[in-house]
Design an enzyme around this catalytic site. Structure first.
Site, PDB file in Angstrom:
ATOM      1  N   CYS A  51       0.834  -1.206   0.000  1.00  0.00           N
ATOM      2  CA  CYS A  51       0.000   0.000   0.000  1.00  0.00           C
ATOM      3  C   CYS A  51       0.871   1.260   0.000  1.00  0.00           C
ATOM      4  CB  CYS A  51      -0.991  -0.048   1.167  1.00  0.00           C
ATOM      5  SG  CYS A  51      -2.334   1.156   1.025  1.00  0.00           S
ATOM      6  N   HIS A  76      -3.823  -5.102  -0.225  1.00  0.00           N
ATOM      7  CA  HIS A  76      -3.381  -5.605   1.085  1.00  0.00           C
ATOM      8  C   HIS A  76      -3.408  -7.132   1.088  1.00  0.00           C
ATOM      9  CE1 HIS A  76      -3.257  -1.837   3.431  1.00  0.00           C
ATOM     10  NE2 HIS A  76      -4.146  -1.436   2.543  1.00  0.00           N
ATOM     11  N   GLU A 114      -2.509  -9.093   3.391  1.00  0.00           N
ATOM     12  CA  GLU A 114      -2.928  -9.576   4.713  1.00  0.00           C
ATOM     13  C   GLU A 114      -4.438  -9.510   4.902  1.00  0.00           C
ATOM     14  OE1 GLU A 114      -2.585  -5.133   5.367  1.00  0.00           O
ATOM     15  OE2 GLU A 114      -1.657  -6.643   4.075  1.00  0.00           O
TER      16      GLU A 114
END
Length: 209
Positions: free
Chosen positions: A83, A188, A190
């Site tokens: 990001c 992202h 995650e």
């Protein structure tokens, strides 16, 4: 081989613990740190980040992490930007006035307004991968869905840097870059479910090699 040590650079921009947890799940030994000695001692480095460009650069400068990141990349240590950690690798941003790290030529631009288009670009969207561009794409579906939250995107001057794109409205923008051992994504991993974990697993496998 034992679990590779992956330093997650801490500069107070976003929640680093979700990244740490995801890396743990895929077999790494994550360490959140802003100490150069600990970062250099790791097998690989992750630079996450959520927020605005200028405060991010200010925090990196305050903690004297700019030369650390430059040296890591120059040495070819495996590096993953996420990001804001992608955006700061470029020269400047329309979001602010601070210069970026300037690792790559290009700037960070804001999405253009379109009728009915929501900015920020937030939620799940499909990637268009450049298959040969990155070992991080191994074992992923051809057009994987990943999770985005951003109003700005990178526009590299060198098109060969681009490893994946995404469409938001009528605009096709860079979603990930790859060059040697450096990778960075606007989305992202995650927060991207099984696809995100596979990408991180691929990164850890690369570190083990």
């Amino acid at each position: 081989m034992s679990a590779p040590a992956i330093a997650i650079i801490d500069y107070d921009m976003g929640n680093l613990h979700s990244v740490s947890k995801a890396l743990e799940v895929v077999g790494a030994r994550p360490l959140i740190s802003d100490r150069p000695a600990e970062i250099f001692a790791a097998d690989a480095v992750v630079l996450p980040g959520v927020g605005a460009f200028d405060p991010a650069m200010a925090r990196l400068q305050e903690r004297e992490l700019v030369p650390v990141i430059e040296q890591i990349i120059e040495q070819g240590m495996p590096f993953l930007g996420i990001c804001l950690g992608l955006q700061v690798l470029f020269e400047c941003s329309e979001e602010g006035t601070e210069p970026g790290l300037g690792i790559f030529a290009g700037k960070v631009k804001r999405f253009q307004s379109e009728p009915g288009l929501t900015i920020p670009h937030m939620g799940w969207n499909q990637l268009t991968l450049r298959p040969s561009a990155s070992p991080l794409w191994q074992h992923l579906p051809p057009s994987p869905w990943v999770y985005f939250v951003h109003s700005y995107f990178v526009a590299p001057e060198d098109p060969s840097l681009v490893a994946a794109t995404v469409c938001h409205g009528q605009q096709t923008v860079t979603a990930a870059i790859a060059r040697n051992n450096l990778f960075a994504c606007q989305f992202h991993p995650e927060k991207s479910g099984a696809v995100g974990l596979q990408l991180l697993r691929n990164f850890v496998a690369l570190v083990k090699d």
